[in-house]
Design an enzyme around this catalytic site. Structure first.
Site, PDB file in Angstrom:
ATOM      1  N   CYS A   1      39.137  90.354  49.243  1.00 29.61           N
ATOM      2  CA  CYS A   1      40.652  89.925  49.163  1.00 29.61           C
ATOM      3  C   CYS A   1      41.643  90.774  49.453  1.00 29.61           C
ATOM      4  O   CYS A   1      42.165  90.461  50.600  1.00 29.61           O
ATOM      5  CB  CYS A   1      40.776  89.440  47.738  1.00 29.61           C
ATOM      6  SG  CYS A   1      39.639  88.275  46.983  1.00 29.61           S
TER       7      CYS A   1
ATOM      8  N   ARG B   1      31.623  93.467  51.638  1.00 25.04           N
ATOM      9  CA  ARG B   1      33.088  92.995  52.632  1.00 25.04           C
ATOM     10  C   ARG B   1      33.854  94.287  52.762  1.00 25.04           C
ATOM     11  O   ARG B   1      34.534  94.508  51.868  1.00 25.04           O
ATOM     12  CB  ARG B   1      33.440  91.770  52.213  1.00 25.04           C
ATOM     13  CG  ARG B   1      32.641  90.582  52.844  1.00 25.04           C
ATOM     14  CD  ARG B   1      33.216  89.155  52.413  1.00 25.04           C
ATOM     15  NE  ARG B   1      32.881  88.836  50.986  1.00 25.04           N
ATOM     16  CZ  ARG B   1      33.215  87.593  50.454  1.00 25.04           C
ATOM     17  NH1 ARG B   1      33.542  86.667  51.232  1.00 25.04           N
ATOM     18  NH2 ARG B   1      33.042  87.402  49.379  1.00 25.04           N
TER      19      ARG B   1
HETATM   20  N1  LIG Z   1      35.636  86.908  45.963  1.00 23.64           N
HETATM   21  C1  LIG Z   1      36.805  86.973  44.847  1.00 23.64           C
HETATM   22  O1  LIG Z   1      36.885  87.842  44.374  1.00 23.64           O
HETATM   23  C2  LIG Z   1      37.829  85.894  45.217  1.00 23.64           C
HETATM   24  C3  LIG Z   1      39.005  86.098  44.298  1.00 23.64           C
HETATM   25  C4  LIG Z   1      39.923  85.309  44.281  1.00 23.64           C
HETATM   26  C5  LIG Z   1      40.327  84.433  45.364  1.00 23.64           C
HETATM   27  N2  LIG Z   1      39.106  84.600  46.189  1.00 23.64           N
HETATM   28  C6  LIG Z   1      39.371  83.305  47.363  1.00 23.64           C
HETATM   29  O2  LIG Z   1      38.571  82.385  46.984  1.00 23.64           O
HETATM   30  C7  LIG Z   1      37.959  81.691  48.397  1.00 23.64           C
HETATM   31  C8  LIG Z   1      36.599  81.767  48.410  1.00 23.64           C
HETATM   32  O3  LIG Z   1      36.078  83.196  48.331  1.00 23.64           O
HETATM   33  P1  LIG Z   1      34.512  83.610  48.292  1.00 23.64           P
HETATM   34  O4  LIG Z   1      34.707  85.170  48.040  1.00 23.64           O
HETATM   35  O5  LIG Z   1      34.017  82.658  46.843  1.00 23.64           O
HETATM   36  O6  LIG Z   1      33.971  83.185  49.332  1.00 23.64           O
HETATM   37  P2  LIG Z   1      32.506  83.220  49.902  1.00 23.64           P
HETATM   38  O7  LIG Z   1      32.426  83.463  51.240  1.00 23.64           O
HETATM   39  O8  LIG Z   1      31.641  84.058  48.928  1.00 23.64           O
HETATM   40  O9  LIG Z   1      31.799  81.728  49.758  1.00 23.64           O
HETATM   41  C9  LIG Z   1      32.182  80.591  50.393  1.00 23.64           C
HETATM   42  C10 LIG Z   1      31.161  79.708  50.452  1.00 23.64           C
HETATM   43  O10 LIG Z   1      31.722  78.295  50.814  1.00 23.64           O
HETATM   44  C11 LIG Z   1      30.698  77.494  51.686  1.00 23.64           C
HETATM   45  N3  LIG Z   1      31.311  76.690  52.763  1.00 23.64           N
HETATM   46  C12 LIG Z   1      31.994  76.782  53.777  1.00 23.64           C
HETATM   47  N4  LIG Z   1      32.350  75.662  54.384  1.00 23.64           N
HETATM   48  C13 LIG Z   1      32.090  74.700  53.321  1.00 23.64           C
HETATM   49  C14 LIG Z   1      32.148  73.420  53.460  1.00 23.64           C
HETATM   50  N5  LIG Z   1      32.829  72.612  54.298  1.00 23.64           N
HETATM   51  N6  LIG Z   1      31.393  72.769  52.366  1.00 23.64           N
HETATM   52  C15 LIG Z   1      30.698  73.449  51.531  1.00 23.64           C
HETATM   53  N7  LIG Z   1      30.730  74.651  51.571  1.00 23.64           N
HETATM   54  C16 LIG Z   1      31.270  75.464  52.394  1.00 23.64           C
HETATM   55  C17 LIG Z   1      29.880  78.637  52.553  1.00 23.64           C
HETATM   56  O11 LIG Z   1      28.651  78.449  52.861  1.00 23.64           O
HETATM   57  C18 LIG Z   1      30.166  79.965  51.303  1.00 23.64           C
HETATM   58  O12 LIG Z   1      28.626  79.821  50.511  1.00 23.64           O
HETATM   59  C19 LIG Z   1      38.668  82.727  49.298  1.00 23.64           C
HETATM   60  O13 LIG Z   1      39.779  82.114  49.974  1.00 23.64           O
HETATM   61  C20 LIG Z   1      38.961  83.990  48.776  1.00 23.64           C
HETATM   62  O14 LIG Z   1      39.955  84.510  49.437  1.00 23.64           O
HETATM   63  C21 LIG Z   1      38.141  84.987  46.430  1.00 23.64           C
END
Ligand SMILES: NC(=O)c1ccc[n+]([C@@H]2O[C@H](COP(=O)([O-])OP(=O)(O)OC[C@H]3O[C@@H](n4cnc5c(N)ncnc54)[C@H](O)[C@@H]3O)[C@@H](O)[C@H]2O)c1
Length: 464
Positions: A266, A334
């Site tokens: 993030c 990451r």
């Molecule tokens: N990781 C954190 O702590 C955190 C906290 C707050 C906000 N966010 C935000 O939340 C969002 C997700 O982050 P994350 O860390 O969970 O991501 P991640 O990369 O861990 O997971 C994303 C998932 O989405 C899936 N995906 C992609 N395209 C898809 C589609 N068309 N249909 C279905 N599935 C699909 C991928 O296969 C993957 O499993 C990001 O925008 C991030 O900035 C993350």
């Protein structure tokens, strides 16, 4: 309520499991077939404390389902969450292609009023693009009905994600219709109990709020990291400064720890994306650029401290690394500072022995296989094994088992008793009394002999 969550990463899986825990009927969709197959077998694709038990019990109760395509969702959802990744694109802006794909999928799936909730962190104005994609897909199907697109940024912390989701400081919702407002209230009031913690605002305001929150926290860290470099050169202990300023109610204590830089999925990407948004609107992002640059430099600081102590050529040096994940409580690698440290050390000829309680499987794929085959890099089964014949311990991630280590075992294992503490986790006096040479970050121990050369010897002291 019937809910669908698109994306089962750190955010999507926690969101889905927590809403199911609250009694909703949730279907999680992910295009990653391997992930979904594992989830169906009860195997978690990520490490997040408490998540496995929550997923297991909700699957058993029939409230949580996993599918690989929206077309397999059986219970027609009222709310559809988009929780797919928005990584940094090549130019630093957020790569929104997964969000757009998800929007297209939604347009090909819904056939009645739905609230599409954007939980991914997306650039300001993204909701309009999501709406347009859905609209276009509906038109292709000759369908026309009202739907809402809502921004509901997520503030959970990996490692404490369930607690954060279930007991948030606040929930931010950007929306434009009363209907959507009612749906979001129904979803979140059972968690918040008090409506004052539910902040409704315009969609763009909510989208910006997420970037502002992460950029502010990153700024605090970079600010303290910058001061820590100055403290090292001036013989000042940043830990005392941290306590001194953190106790001021106008400042507060969170996110003031100096260390070896922030990582994760993030802060780095969100600061970069905000820089890009500023540039696109002809605003020079002076502060944000400095935050990013300081973090880049800070990730090199442990390596610099190793070189200062052992010299440029590290061929005869074995380095124990405690912690690989970007922070404790997660297997997320990451942009982790450990990646920069290990790459730098090995390029200088060091042997590296690393241990992490959760992230070794993920980390293995991030380094060249030959480093493992040639014995340059070893991941050990136990934290003390990483110290075997080591000349120095570098603490990169402050996992709990590293906080109170067994000093006798450490001393017996290590060849030389040097600790470079990248998270200022240890009490320097205690470690020195135990016979360790101790170097923290900004604790009044010089890192750059030349830069410190101008400071008279008698003014230079270790200030703990
Ligand atoms: N990781 C954190 O702590 C955190 C906290 C707050 C906000 N966010 C935000 O939340 C969002 C997700 O982050 P994350 O860390 O969970 O991501 P991640 O990369 O861990 O997971 C994303 C998932 O989405 C899936 N995906 C992609 N395209 C898809 C589609 N068309 N249909 C279905 N599935 C699909 C991928 O296969 C993957 O499993 C990001 O925008 C991030 O900035 C993350």
């Amino acid at each position: 309520m019937n809910i669908t969550v698109i994306g089962t990463g750190y955010v999507g899986l926690v969101t889905g499991a927590c809403f199911a825990e609250l009694g909703n009927n949730v279907t999680c969709v992910d295009i990653n077939k391997e992930k979904i197959a594992k989830l169906k077998e009860g195997i978690m694709p990520i490490y997040e404390p408490g998540l496995d038990a929550m997923v297991e019990s909700n699957v058993k109760e029939g409230r949580l389902h996993f599918v690989t395509s929206l077309s397999d969702v059986e219970a027609k959802p009222l709310a559809i969450f988009i929780a797919v990744g928005t990584p940094s694109g090549e130019d630093g802006s957020a790569d929104i292609r997964y969000v757009l794909e998800a929007a297209r999928d939604i347009g090909g799936f819904i056939d009645d009023y739905s609230v599409v909730v954007d939980k991914s962190t997306v650039p300001v104005g993204m909701a309009d693009k999501v709406r347009a994609e859905i609209q276009q897909a509906l038109e292709k199907r000759n369908l026309s009905f009202h739907f809402d697109v809502v921004s509901n940024p997520e503030f959970l912390r990996e490692g404490a994600a369930i607690e954060d989701f279930m007991r948030p400081d606040r929930v931010v919702v950007g929306l434009e219709s009363d209907h959507a407002r009612k749906v979001m209230q129904d979803l979140y009031l059972p968690i918040l109990r008090s409506p004052e913690k539910l902040y409704f605002m315009n969609v763009k305001d909510a989208e910006m709020t997420k970037y502002a929150a992460n950029a502010m926290l990153a700024t605090r860290i970079s600010f303290m990291n910058e001061l820590s470099v100055l403290c090292d050169r001036m013989g000042v202990n940043i830990e005392n400064v941290r306590i001194g300023i953190g106790s001021d109610s106008r400042i507060g204590s969170p996110f003031l720890n100096a260390g070896c830089g922030y990582g994760g999925s993030c802060f780095p990407k969100d600061v970069r994306a905000l820089v890009k948004m500023a540039e696109e609107h002809d605003v020079e992002p002076l502060i944000l650029n400095a935050v990013e640059k300081r973090n880049f430099l800070q990730k090199n600081i442990m390596h610099e401290k190793v070189v200062e102590r052992f010299g440029d050529d590290l061929n005869a040096v074995t380095v124990g690394v405690w912690g690989l994940a970007f922070k404790p409580g997660t297997d997320d690698m990451r942009e982790a500072p450990s990646i920069v440290l290990i790459n730098n050390l090995i390029k200088r000829g060091a042997r590296v022995q690393a241990y992490d309680p959760a992230a070794m499987e993920v980390a293995r794929g991030l380094f060249p296989a030959e480093w493992f085959n040639e014995g340059k890099l070893t991941f050990t089964e136990h934290q003390y094994e990483a110290l075997k014949e080591a000349d120095v311990l570098t603490l990169v991630t402050e996992w709990k088992p590293f906080c109170y280590p067994d000093i006798t075992v450490m001393k017996n294992q290590m060849r030389q008793h040097v600790i470079i503490d990248g998270r200022n986790q240890y009490n320097p006096e205690q470690m020195r009394a135990a016979g360790f040479e101790y170097v923290g970050v900004g604790r009044g121990v010089k890192t750059d002999a030349q830069a410190c050369g101008s400071i008279p010897e008698n003014l230079y002291r270790v200030s703990e």
